[in-house]
Scaffold this motif. Structure first.
Motif, PDB file in Angstrom:
ATOM      1  N   GLY A 183     -56.800  -8.059  17.220  1.00 19.70           N
ATOM      2  CA  GLY A 183     -57.998  -8.809  16.886  1.00 19.70           C
ATOM      3  C   GLY A 183     -57.930 -10.287  17.215  1.00 19.70           C
ATOM      4  N   GLY A 184     -56.870 -10.708  17.864  1.00 19.62           N
ATOM      5  CA  GLY A 184     -56.759 -12.113  18.234  1.00 19.62           C
ATOM      6  C   GLY A 184     -57.693 -12.472  19.370  1.00 19.62           C
ATOM      7  N   PRO A 185     -57.786 -13.738  19.698  1.00 21.45           N
ATOM      8  CA  PRO A 185     -58.667 -14.172  20.777  1.00 21.45           C
ATOM      9  C   PRO A 185     -58.176 -13.702  22.144  1.00 21.45           C
ATOM     10  CG  PRO A 185     -57.318 -15.995  19.992  1.00 21.45           C
ATOM     11  CD  PRO A 185     -57.065 -14.842  19.073  1.00 21.45           C
ATOM     12  N   ALA A 186     -59.098 -13.554  23.092  1.00 22.83           N
ATOM     13  CA  ALA A 186     -58.745 -13.190  24.468  1.00 22.83           C
ATOM     14  C   ALA A 186     -58.030 -14.381  25.114  1.00 22.83           C
ATOM     15  CB  ALA A 186     -59.988 -12.828  25.250  1.00 22.83           C
ATOM     16  N   LEU A 187     -56.905 -14.112  25.748  1.00 18.12           N
ATOM     17  CA  LEU A 187     -56.095 -15.186  26.318  1.00 18.12           C
ATOM     18  C   LEU A 187     -56.117 -15.201  27.841  1.00 18.12           C
ATOM     19  CD1 LEU A 187     -53.048 -14.817  23.919  1.00 18.12           C
ATOM     20  CD2 LEU A 187     -54.997 -16.368  23.711  1.00 18.12           C
ATOM     21  N   GLY A 188     -56.809 -14.257  28.458  1.00 14.09           N
ATOM     22  CA  GLY A 188     -56.887 -14.217  29.911  1.00 14.09           C
ATOM     23  C   GLY A 188     -55.639 -13.599  30.511  1.00 14.09           C
ATOM     24  N   GLY A 189     -55.575 -13.632  31.841  1.00 12.26           N
ATOM     25  CA  GLY A 189     -54.436 -13.058  32.543  1.00 12.26           C
ATOM     26  C   GLY A 189     -53.291 -14.043  32.613  1.00 12.26           C
ATOM     27  N   GLY A 190     -52.331 -13.716  33.437  1.00 12.53           N
ATOM     28  CA  GLY A 190     -51.186 -14.592  33.620  1.00 12.53           C
ATOM     29  C   GLY A 190     -49.980 -14.114  32.849  1.00 12.53           C
ATOM     30  N   SER A 191     -48.935 -14.902  32.917  1.00 11.43           N
ATOM     31  CA  SER A 191     -47.679 -14.566  32.260  1.00 11.43           C
ATOM     32  C   SER A 191     -47.785 -14.777  30.754  1.00 11.43           C
ATOM     33  CB  SER A 191     -46.557 -15.449  32.814  1.00 11.43           C
ATOM     34  OG  SER A 191     -46.771 -16.791  32.412  1.00 11.43           O
ATOM     35  N   VAL A 192     -46.800 -14.297  30.034  1.00  7.92           N
ATOM     36  CA  VAL A 192     -46.743 -14.527  28.590  1.00  7.92           C
ATOM     37  C   VAL A 192     -46.703 -16.026  28.314  1.00  7.92           C
ATOM     38  CG1 VAL A 192     -45.349 -14.216  26.516  1.00  7.92           C
ATOM     39  CG2 VAL A 192     -45.678 -12.309  28.076  1.00  7.92           C
ATOM     40  N   ALA A 193     -45.966 -16.771  29.133  1.00  6.25           N
ATOM     41  CA  ALA A 193     -45.880 -18.222  28.951  1.00  6.25           C
ATOM     42  C   ALA A 193     -47.251 -18.864  29.101  1.00  6.25           C
ATOM     43  CB  ALA A 193     -44.894 -18.818  29.945  1.00  6.25           C
ATOM     44  N   GLU A 194     -48.034 -18.421  30.089  1.00  3.62           N
ATOM     45  CA  GLU A 194     -49.376 -18.983  30.301  1.00  3.62           C
ATOM     46  C   GLU A 194     -50.308 -18.603  29.158  1.00  3.62           C
ATOM     47  OE1 GLU A 194     -49.416 -19.009  35.184  1.00  3.62           O
ATOM     48  OE2 GLU A 194     -49.866 -17.152  34.120  1.00  3.62           O
ATOM     49  N   GLN A 195     -50.210 -17.358  28.697  1.00  5.43           N
ATOM     50  CA  GLN A 195     -51.047 -16.928  27.584  1.00  5.43           C
ATOM     51  C   GLN A 195     -50.683 -17.664  26.300  1.00  5.43           C
ATOM     52  OE1 GLN A 195     -50.754 -12.656  27.462  1.00  5.43           O
ATOM     53  NE2 GLN A 195     -52.182 -12.394  29.144  1.00  5.43           N
ATOM     54  N   LEU A 196     -49.395 -17.929  26.094  1.00  2.00           N
ATOM     55  CA  LEU A 196     -48.967 -18.693  24.928  1.00  2.00           C
ATOM     56  C   LEU A 196     -49.549 -20.097  24.967  1.00  2.00           C
ATOM     57  CD1 LEU A 196     -47.297 -18.933  22.342  1.00  2.00           C
ATOM     58  CD2 LEU A 196     -45.391 -19.660  23.758  1.00  2.00           C
TER      59      LEU A 196
ATOM     60  N   SER B  65     -40.390 -21.095  20.831  1.00  2.00           N
ATOM     61  CA  SER B  65     -40.256 -19.691  21.218  1.00  2.00           C
ATOM     62  C   SER B  65     -39.068 -19.490  22.145  1.00  2.00           C
ATOM     63  CB  SER B  65     -41.539 -19.224  21.917  1.00  2.00           C
ATOM     64  OG  SER B  65     -41.333 -17.996  22.577  1.00  2.00           O
ATOM     65  N   SER B  66     -38.109 -18.669  21.713  1.00  4.30           N
ATOM     66  CA  SER B  66     -36.967 -18.377  22.582  1.00  4.30           C
ATOM     67  C   SER B  66     -37.392 -17.494  23.760  1.00  4.30           C
ATOM     68  CB  SER B  66     -35.828 -17.733  21.793  1.00  4.30           C
ATOM     69  OG  SER B  66     -36.268 -16.576  21.138  1.00  4.30           O
ATOM     70  N   VAL B  67     -38.455 -16.723  23.597  1.00  3.15           N
ATOM     71  CA  VAL B  67     -38.970 -15.895  24.693  1.00  3.15           C
ATOM     72  C   VAL B  67     -39.549 -16.797  25.783  1.00  3.15           C
ATOM     73  CG1 VAL B  67     -40.696 -14.172  25.349  1.00  3.15           C
ATOM     74  CG2 VAL B  67     -39.408 -13.909  23.228  1.00  3.15           C
ATOM     75  N   LEU B  68     -40.376 -17.762  25.396  1.00  6.24           N
ATOM     76  CA  LEU B  68     -40.950 -18.685  26.376  1.00  6.24           C
ATOM     77  C   LEU B  68     -39.850 -19.502  27.047  1.00  6.24           C
ATOM     78  CD1 LEU B  68     -43.345 -19.976  27.794  1.00  6.24           C
ATOM     79  CD2 LEU B  68     -43.558 -21.538  25.849  1.00  6.24           C
ATOM     80  N   LEU B  69     -38.885 -19.970  26.273  1.00  6.12           N
ATOM     81  CA  LEU B  69     -37.759 -20.719  26.843  1.00  6.12           C
ATOM     82  C   LEU B  69     -37.074 -19.899  27.921  1.00  6.12           C
ATOM     83  CD1 LEU B  69     -35.243 -23.060  25.418  1.00  6.12           C
ATOM     84  CD2 LEU B  69     -34.318 -20.885  26.162  1.00  6.12           C
ATOM     85  N   ARG B  70     -36.723 -18.662  27.607  1.00  2.00           N
ATOM     86  CA  ARG B  70     -36.030 -17.802  28.570  1.00  2.00           C
ATOM     87  C   ARG B  70     -36.862 -17.596  29.822  1.00  2.00           C
ATOM     88  NH1 ARG B  70     -35.291 -13.119  25.801  1.00  2.00           N
ATOM     89  NH2 ARG B  70     -37.281 -12.372  26.550  1.00  2.00           N
ATOM     90  N   GLU B  71     -38.156 -17.292  29.664  1.00  3.84           N
ATOM     91  CA  GLU B  71     -39.009 -17.028  30.819  1.00  3.84           C
ATOM     92  C   GLU B  71     -39.146 -18.259  31.706  1.00  3.84           C
ATOM     93  OE1 GLU B  71     -39.983 -13.944  31.675  1.00  3.84           O
ATOM     94  OE2 GLU B  71     -38.807 -13.354  29.933  1.00  3.84           O
ATOM     95  N   LEU B  72     -39.272 -19.437  31.113  1.00  6.41           N
ATOM     96  CA  LEU B  72     -39.354 -20.663  31.911  1.00  6.41           C
ATOM     97  C   LEU B  72     -38.047 -20.934  32.652  1.00  6.41           C
ATOM     98  CD1 LEU B  72     -41.325 -23.033  29.525  1.00  6.41           C
ATOM     99  CD2 LEU B  72     -42.077 -22.200  31.756  1.00  6.41           C
ATOM    100  N   LEU B  73     -36.931 -20.716  31.995  1.00  5.59           N
ATOM    101  CA  LEU B  73     -35.642 -20.954  32.639  1.00  5.59           C
ATOM    102  C   LEU B  73     -35.411 -19.988  33.793  1.00  5.59           C
ATOM    103  CD1 LEU B  73     -33.235 -21.718  29.665  1.00  5.59           C
ATOM    104  CD2 LEU B  73     -34.704 -23.281  30.952  1.00  5.59           C
ATOM    105  N   LEU B  74     -35.798 -18.742  33.618  1.00  2.91           N
ATOM    106  CA  LEU B  74     -35.591 -17.749  34.675  1.00  2.91           C
ATOM    107  C   LEU B  74     -36.481 -17.996  35.887  1.00  2.91           C
ATOM    108  CD1 LEU B  74     -35.209 -14.492  32.549  1.00  2.91           C
ATOM    109  CD2 LEU B  74     -33.411 -15.787  33.714  1.00  2.91           C
ATOM    110  N   ALA B  75     -37.633 -18.630  35.663  1.00  5.90           N
ATOM    111  CA  ALA B  75     -38.602 -18.815  36.743  1.00  5.90           C
ATOM    112  C   ALA B  75     -38.609 -20.218  37.342  1.00  5.90           C
ATOM    113  CB  ALA B  75     -39.998 -18.480  36.224  1.00  5.90           C
ATOM    114  N   SER B  76     -37.686 -21.088  36.915  1.00  2.58           N
ATOM    115  CA  SER B  76     -37.754 -22.475  37.371  1.00  2.58           C
ATOM    116  C   SER B  76     -36.376 -23.126  37.331  1.00  2.58           C
ATOM    117  CB  SER B  76     -38.704 -23.270  36.471  1.00  2.58           C
ATOM    118  OG  SER B  76     -38.113 -23.475  35.190  1.00  2.58           O
ATOM    119  N   ASP B  77     -36.351 -24.417  37.652  1.00  2.52           N
ATOM    120  CA  ASP B  77     -35.112 -25.193  37.545  1.00  2.52           C
ATOM    121  C   ASP B  77     -35.055 -25.990  36.245  1.00  2.52           C
ATOM    122  OD1 ASP B  77     -33.785 -24.314  39.773  1.00  2.52           O
ATOM    123  OD2 ASP B  77     -34.506 -25.923  41.075  1.00  2.52           O
ATOM    124  N   HIS B  78     -35.847 -25.610  35.256  1.00  2.00           N
ATOM    125  CA  HIS B  78     -35.754 -26.252  33.942  1.00  2.00           C
ATOM    126  C   HIS B  78     -34.400 -25.925  33.309  1.00  2.00           C
ATOM    127  CE1 HIS B  78     -40.105 -26.740  34.190  1.00  2.00           C
ATOM    128  NE2 HIS B  78     -40.025 -27.514  33.126  1.00  2.00           N
TER     129      HIS B  78
END
Length: 199
Positions: free
Chosen positions: A24-37, A139-152
């Protein structure tokens, strides 16, 4: 602002009311979990607040303890200690870096301002320059996803990334910041009394 009807399962656990939000939450659109967050955080914080702060919210939390003078209305009990570390994806250009000045040039994923983790991050760079490009999240999930997809780089609790490090998804950098050990424990209101089911 559009309101959303939250779907939940209400029950009783040991005589205590519980609620699990299932939709029942709001629609967040497409994209990755990081983008939806990011969309959820930036556009729908009232929905998050309504769920987290509703009457069935927790009376006892587990987290990094604050200095007693900062939270005089809370009782805190240390359970164990943790340390903060820099982490990156395997193969990151700075994966073997031991130079704080080099780390200061990298974009970082860090905790929100005012948190114990962020205070530890700021203390690491107190004597010199600090990273200018920061992504703030708890969010440790967002942290992990950003690290895996970038040079952060990430600056986080060693225990929070322990399973990702063991699985080879993330690597702890050899630079170990001084004075970043912190107590983790129970936090509750000073006047809190356990219910019959909790005692």
């Amino acid at each position: 602002m559009k309101s959303h009807r939250v779907q939940a399962v209400d029950s009783h656990t040991g005589g205590e009311p519980t609620r699990v939000v299932i939709g029942g939450g709001p629609a967040l659109g497409g994209g990755s979990v990081a983008e939806q967050l990011a969309v959820f955080r930036d556009r729908h914080d009232r929905a998050r607040s309504a769920v987290v702060n509703e009457p069935r919210g927790s009376d006892v939390l587990v987290g990094a303890l604050r200095p007693a003078e900062a939270v005089p209305d809370l009782a805190q009990e240390a359970l164990f200690e943790d340390e903060m570390v820099f982490v990156a994806r395997p193969g990151h250009p700075l994966a073997s870096c031991r130079d704080i000045d080099m780390l200061a040039r990298a974009p970082c994923v860090v905790a929100a301002k005012g948190t114990p983790a962020r205070q530890a991050f700021e203390s690491v760079f107190a004597a010199g320059s600090s990273p200018e490009s920061l992504v703030k999240t708890g969010s440790s999930v967002l942290l992990r996803e950003l690290l895996l997809a970038s040079d952060h780089l990430g600056f986080t609790s060693a225990l929070q990334v322990e399973s990702d490090v063991a699985a080879g998804r993330l690597a702890i950098l050899p630079y170990r910041p001084a004075n970043t050990r912190r107590p983790i424990g129970l936090i509750r209101r000073s006047d809190w009394q356990p219910t019959p089911a909790q005692s």
